[in-house]
Design a protein around this motif. Structure first.
Motif, PDB file in Angstrom:
ATOM      1  N   VAL A 200       0.877  -1.081  -0.043  1.00 54.79           N
ATOM      2  CA  VAL A 200       0.015   0.087  -0.135  1.00 54.79           C
ATOM      3  C   VAL A 200       0.997   1.128   0.086  1.00 54.79           C
ATOM      4  CG1 VAL A 200      -1.902   1.058   1.327  1.00 54.79           C
ATOM      5  CG2 VAL A 200      -1.728  -1.197   1.367  1.00 54.79           C
ATOM      6  N   THR A 201       0.805   2.041  -1.014  1.00 54.98           N
ATOM      7  CA  THR A 201       1.687   3.284  -1.087  1.00 54.98           C
ATOM      8  C   THR A 201       0.849   4.469  -0.524  1.00 54.98           C
ATOM      9  OG1 THR A 201       0.883   3.388  -3.441  1.00 54.98           O
ATOM     10  CG2 THR A 201       3.008   1.902  -3.024  1.00 54.98           C
ATOM     11  N   ASP A 202      -0.518   4.735  -0.232  1.00 53.41           N
ATOM     12  CA  ASP A 202      -1.162   5.823   0.048  1.00 53.41           C
ATOM     13  C   ASP A 202      -2.197   5.414   0.885  1.00 53.41           C
ATOM     14  OD1 ASP A 202      -2.660   8.040   0.472  1.00 53.41           O
ATOM     15  OD2 ASP A 202      -2.280   8.681  -1.650  1.00 53.41           O
ATOM     16  N   VAL A 203      -2.078   5.553   2.195  1.00 54.82           N
ATOM     17  CA  VAL A 203      -3.132   5.064   3.270  1.00 54.82           C
ATOM     18  C   VAL A 203      -4.379   5.681   2.932  1.00 54.82           C
ATOM     19  CG1 VAL A 203      -1.648   4.714   5.118  1.00 54.82           C
ATOM     20  CG2 VAL A 203      -2.401   6.672   4.813  1.00 54.82           C
ATOM     21  N   GLU A 204      -4.576   6.850   2.335  1.00 55.79           N
ATOM     22  CA  GLU A 204      -5.687   7.625   1.927  1.00 55.79           C
ATOM     23  C   GLU A 204      -6.555   6.992   0.798  1.00 55.79           C
ATOM     24  OE1 GLU A 204      -7.308  10.747   3.745  1.00 55.79           O
ATOM     25  OE2 GLU A 204      -6.651   8.991   4.915  1.00 55.79           O
ATOM     26  N   GLN A 205      -5.810   6.367   0.021  1.00 54.74           N
ATOM     27  CA  GLN A 205      -6.557   5.672  -1.220  1.00 54.74           C
ATOM     28  C   GLN A 205      -6.797   4.228  -0.935  1.00 54.74           C
ATOM     29  OE1 GLN A 205      -7.086   7.643  -3.855  1.00 54.74           O
ATOM     30  NE2 GLN A 205      -6.185   9.196  -2.543  1.00 54.74           N
ATOM     31  N   GLU A 206      -6.236   3.571   0.054  1.00 54.86           N
ATOM     32  CA  GLU A 206      -6.714   2.173   0.526  1.00 54.86           C
ATOM     33  C   GLU A 206      -8.065   2.272   1.489  1.00 54.86           C
ATOM     34  OE1 GLU A 206      -7.420  -1.654   0.437  1.00 54.86           O
ATOM     35  OE2 GLU A 206      -5.495  -0.548  -0.614  1.00 54.86           O
ATOM     36  N   PRO A 207      -9.181   1.877   0.862  1.00 53.17           N
ATOM     37  CA  PRO A 207     -10.551   2.059   1.727  1.00 53.17           C
ATOM     38  C   PRO A 207     -10.392   1.506   2.908  1.00 53.17           C
ATOM     39  CG  PRO A 207     -11.012   1.431  -0.466  1.00 53.17           C
ATOM     40  CD  PRO A 207      -9.193   1.329  -0.319  1.00 53.17           C
ATOM     41  N   ASP A 208      -9.905   0.399   3.241  1.00 52.05           N
ATOM     42  CA  ASP A 208      -9.861  -0.244   4.503  1.00 52.05           C
ATOM     43  C   ASP A 208      -9.200   0.612   5.637  1.00 52.05           C
ATOM     44  OD1 ASP A 208     -11.544  -2.183   3.645  1.00 52.05           O
ATOM     45  OD2 ASP A 208     -10.348  -3.706   3.511  1.00 52.05           O
ATOM     46  N   ILE A 209      -8.084   0.872   5.101  1.00 49.05           N
ATOM     47  CA  ILE A 209      -6.979   1.621   6.072  1.00 49.05           C
ATOM     48  C   ILE A 209      -7.409   2.954   6.220  1.00 49.05           C
ATOM     49  CG2 ILE A 209      -4.482   2.600   6.171  1.00 49.05           C
ATOM     50  CD1 ILE A 209      -3.318   0.070   4.893  1.00 49.05           C
ATOM     51  N   ARG A 210      -7.954   3.833   4.930  1.00 54.77           N
ATOM     52  CA  ARG A 210      -8.682   4.957   5.132  1.00 54.77           C
ATOM     53  C   ARG A 210      -9.905   5.270   6.190  1.00 54.77           C
ATOM     54  NH1 ARG A 210     -10.127   5.938   0.393  1.00 54.77           N
ATOM     55  NH2 ARG A 210     -12.417   5.548   0.750  1.00 54.77           N
ATOM     56  N   SER A 211     -10.488   3.990   6.206  1.00 49.92           N
ATOM     57  CA  SER A 211     -11.662   3.813   7.217  1.00 49.92           C
ATOM     58  C   SER A 211     -11.070   3.845   8.654  1.00 49.92           C
ATOM     59  CB  SER A 211     -12.580   2.813   6.934  1.00 49.92           C
ATOM     60  OG  SER A 211     -12.104   1.693   7.193  1.00 49.92           O
ATOM     61  N   ALA A 212      -9.965   3.332   8.933  1.00 45.21           N
ATOM     62  CA  ALA A 212      -9.430   3.312  10.167  1.00 45.21           C
ATOM     63  C   ALA A 212      -8.835   4.730  10.414  1.00 45.21           C
ATOM     64  CB  ALA A 212      -8.120   2.247  10.520  1.00 45.21           C
ATOM     65  N   THR A 213      -8.157   5.399   9.556  1.00 46.10           N
ATOM     66  CA  THR A 213      -7.991   6.885   9.741  1.00 46.10           C
ATOM     67  C   THR A 213      -9.138   7.738  10.103  1.00 46.10           C
ATOM     68  OG1 THR A 213      -6.220   6.500   8.190  1.00 46.10           O
ATOM     69  CG2 THR A 213      -6.666   8.683   8.560  1.00 46.10           C
ATOM     70  N   ASP A 214     -10.110   7.488   9.533  1.00 42.55           N
ATOM     71  CA  ASP A 214     -11.445   8.365   9.796  1.00 42.55           C
ATOM     72  C   ASP A 214     -11.665   8.127  11.050  1.00 42.55           C
ATOM     73  OD1 ASP A 214     -11.741   8.796   7.174  1.00 42.55           O
ATOM     74  OD2 ASP A 214     -13.370   7.407   6.725  1.00 42.55           O
ATOM     75  N   ARG A 215     -11.508   6.791  11.682  1.00 41.64           N
ATOM     76  CA  ARG A 215     -12.066   6.531  13.208  1.00 41.64           C
ATOM     77  C   ARG A 215     -10.979   7.255  14.090  1.00 41.64           C
ATOM     78  NH1 ARG A 215     -13.364   0.706  15.804  1.00 41.64           N
ATOM     79  NH2 ARG A 215     -14.054   1.476  17.972  1.00 41.64           N
ATOM     80  N   CYS A 216      -9.577   7.018  13.758  1.00 46.58           N
ATOM     81  CA  CYS A 216      -8.334   7.804  14.443  1.00 46.58           C
ATOM     82  C   CYS A 216      -8.432   9.314  14.492  1.00 46.58           C
ATOM     83  CB  CYS A 216      -7.185   7.503  13.966  1.00 46.58           C
ATOM     84  SG  CYS A 216      -6.794   5.515  14.371  1.00 46.58           S
ATOM     85  N   ALA A 217      -9.219  10.032  13.362  1.00 48.09           N
ATOM     86  CA  ALA A 217      -9.486  11.360  13.600  1.00 48.09           C
ATOM     87  C   ALA A 217     -10.287  11.721  14.481  1.00 48.09           C
ATOM     88  CB  ALA A 217      -9.721  11.731  12.004  1.00 48.09           C
ATOM     89  N   LEU A 218     -11.196  10.783  14.971  1.00 51.66           N
ATOM     90  CA  LEU A 218     -11.951  11.413  16.097  1.00 51.66           C
ATOM     91  C   LEU A 218     -11.106  12.140  17.312  1.00 51.66           C
ATOM     92  CD1 LEU A 218     -14.268   8.546  16.121  1.00 51.66           C
ATOM     93  CD2 LEU A 218     -15.028  10.532  15.186  1.00 51.66           C
ATOM     94  N   CYS A 219      -9.900  11.535  17.544  1.00 48.93           N
ATOM     95  CA  CYS A 219      -9.140  12.134  18.703  1.00 48.93           C
ATOM     96  C   CYS A 219      -8.868  13.523  18.233  1.00 48.93           C
ATOM     97  CB  CYS A 219      -7.721  11.198  18.530  1.00 48.93           C
ATOM     98  SG  CYS A 219      -7.694   9.678  19.372  1.00 48.93           S
TER      99      CYS A 219
END
Length: 478
Positions: free
Chosen positions: A26-45
């Motif tokens: 994976v070269t871009d975490v924002e372009q990988e949907p499964d990883i991006r959805s985890a980023t969405d959750r972490c952004a709650l902090c």
């Protein structure tokens, strides 16, 4: 900087970190949907700092990294942990575990390691970092210590050092949110003896460090619709096997190096705060389970049945016992010799044990109350079809309209019998320590001396009998 926005956090993840997911790089975490959805959750902090600065901001910095210096600080941390868990559907997001590990370093490290930990703490405050924690080793044969494993890399170890750096090799398992973190804090996983010195190591490392590879678990992979998967379509946790292939760590990032006598105390210092985080973030999860039980009983028209009231009352007893113990852990908190207030370890472990021990029964009650509809109900495609939907609304109606009943059933199914439910079963048994680990900590933390002396007094035993001189922790002598 002090406080970052969610967008600033996202931009900070754009680097050349090596992530392997489902057999590919994976070269871009924002372009990988499964990883991006985890980023969405972490952004709650980060969004919490804007939405609830009264909870999430302290003296202009993230309250997650505020070192508790009083009982009031610890109570405020508990409130923060519960609110972020509520927004994350009853689970951790990111900063909680990282701050647990940071506090452990500040409590247990010595000398230069302590000074470096303090400097890193300052950086976490100034830059509002999101920290993942890599503690659990692969472990291999668990009957053997690190230095006696058939493969020496089954525990992370120092293989070389010089004036400027150390080099490490091995792996850490089950590193939560490592693809979504700004930094990874590495801690020892257990107490160690003199022969294990190479394995007594703690440091901080950016995920994009050369030689570091994050092999992300595909559990619960794939995008889901919100009708069938109201929880797992929005809330995803990622775990990685975090592999260190001769990774160089600059000395200013090293907090513990080849000092086995500190490995055990550092591990336990992390446990004190990490299980306190666990019992606080479980409280919204308990509310979710109790709310789902009431909703599904209402939908099926069985809420007044005697057996249902009995089952729900047992769930209430379980949930409120955990809640009361969680609050008691703050009430009984005491400062250590560095002035850091820590929650009462006996009560923390008792709360965590009570939660984990009661969870399987509570999940079974939910399945029992819901019935077979959990696995036989319609999917989102049928529900979206204008010709099929009226049929479903007609025949799936219960004591409530069909749509309400189906949405409640899908909530319970996602929570219990689908892959997210399986994840929860494993998570709630093993995360933050197993049942056996919690029982061990309860024995370590409980002082039986007063009870023994009281029993001796009522038995008419003399003060010089063997029992009156019993060690404070007799189980530890065995």
């Amino acid at each position: 900087m002090g406080i970052r926005t969610a967008e600033q956090y996202r931009k900070g993840l754009a680097d050349d970190r090596t992530i392997v997911y489902r057999g590919r790089r994976v070269t871009d975490v924002e372009q990988e949907p499964d990883i991006r959805s985890a980023t969405d959750r972490c952004a709650l902090c980060f969004s919490l700092s804007t939405d609830r600065p009264d909870l999430a901001v302290k003296n202009g910095y993230s309250a997650f990294y505020h070192l508790p210096r009083s009982r009031e600080d610890l109570v405020a941390r508990s409130a923060l942990l519960r609110e972020i868990s509520r927004r994350g559907a009853g689970a951790i997001v990111l900063k909680e575990v990282g701050s647990d590990a940071l506090f452990a370093l500040l409590r247990a490290c010595e000398g230069e390691g302590l000074e470096r930990a303090r400097a890193f703490h300052r950086r976490c405050l100034d830059e509002d970092l999101a920290l993942a924690v890599a503690q659990t080793d692969a472990k291999g044969n668990r009957a053997l210590p690190p230095s006696r494993q058939a493969d020496p890399d089954l525990y992370l170890r120092v293989i070389d050092s010089d004036a400027d750096s150390i080099t490490v090799r091995g792996a850490k398992a089950q590193t939560t949110y490592s693809p979504n973190a700004d930094e990874i804090l590495v801690l020892p996983t257990r107490a160690m003896g003199p022969d294990d010195a190479d394995y007594a190591v703690a440091f901080a490392i950016p995920p994009a460090t050369p030689g570091l590879t994050l092999y992300v678990s595909p559990y619960s992979a794939g995008q889901r619709n919100a009708f069938e998967f109201p929880l797992s379509s929005k809330h995803r946790m990622l775990e990685s096997l975090t592999v260190f292939n001769d990774v160089r760590i600059p000395r200013e990032r090293v907090f513990l190096e080849r000092n086995p006598t500190t490995a055990g105390p550092l591990t336990l210092a992390f446990v004190d705060f990490h299980r306190h985080t666990a019992i606080n973030y479980k409280l919204p999860f308990l509310d979710l389970m109790l709310g789902a039980a009431h909703l599904v009983a209402e939908a099926n028209g069985i809420s007044r049945a005697g057996h249902v009231r009995d089952k729900v009352s047992r769930m209430v007893s379980w949930a409120e016992t955990v809640r009361g113990l969680t609050e008691l852990s703050d009430i009984r908190a005491k400062p250590d010799d560095r002035g850091v207030w820590r929650p009462d370890p006996l009560v923390v472990n008792l709360a965590k044990y009570t939660f984990a021990h009661g969870y399987p029964e509570a999940a079974a009650v939910l399945v029992d109350l819901a019935g077979g509809l959990l696995v036989t109900g319609p999917g989102a495609e049928d529900w979206a079809d204008p010709e099929i939907r009226p049929v479903l609304e007609k025949y799936y109606a219960g004591a409530v309209p069909g749509e309400r009943r189906l949405r409640i059933a899908h909530l319970v199914a996602d929570l219990t019998v689908r892959d997210f439910g399986g994840y929860q079963m494993s998570l709630n048994s093993h995360a933050e320590g197993s049942l056996e680990a919690e029982k061990l900590q309860m024995i370590r933390s409980f002082d039986p001396g007063p009870a023994i002396r009281y029993a001796e007094e009522l038995a008419g035993l003399a003060d010089d009998t063997p029992l009156s001189r019993a060690p404070s922790h007799p189980m530890e002598e065995q």
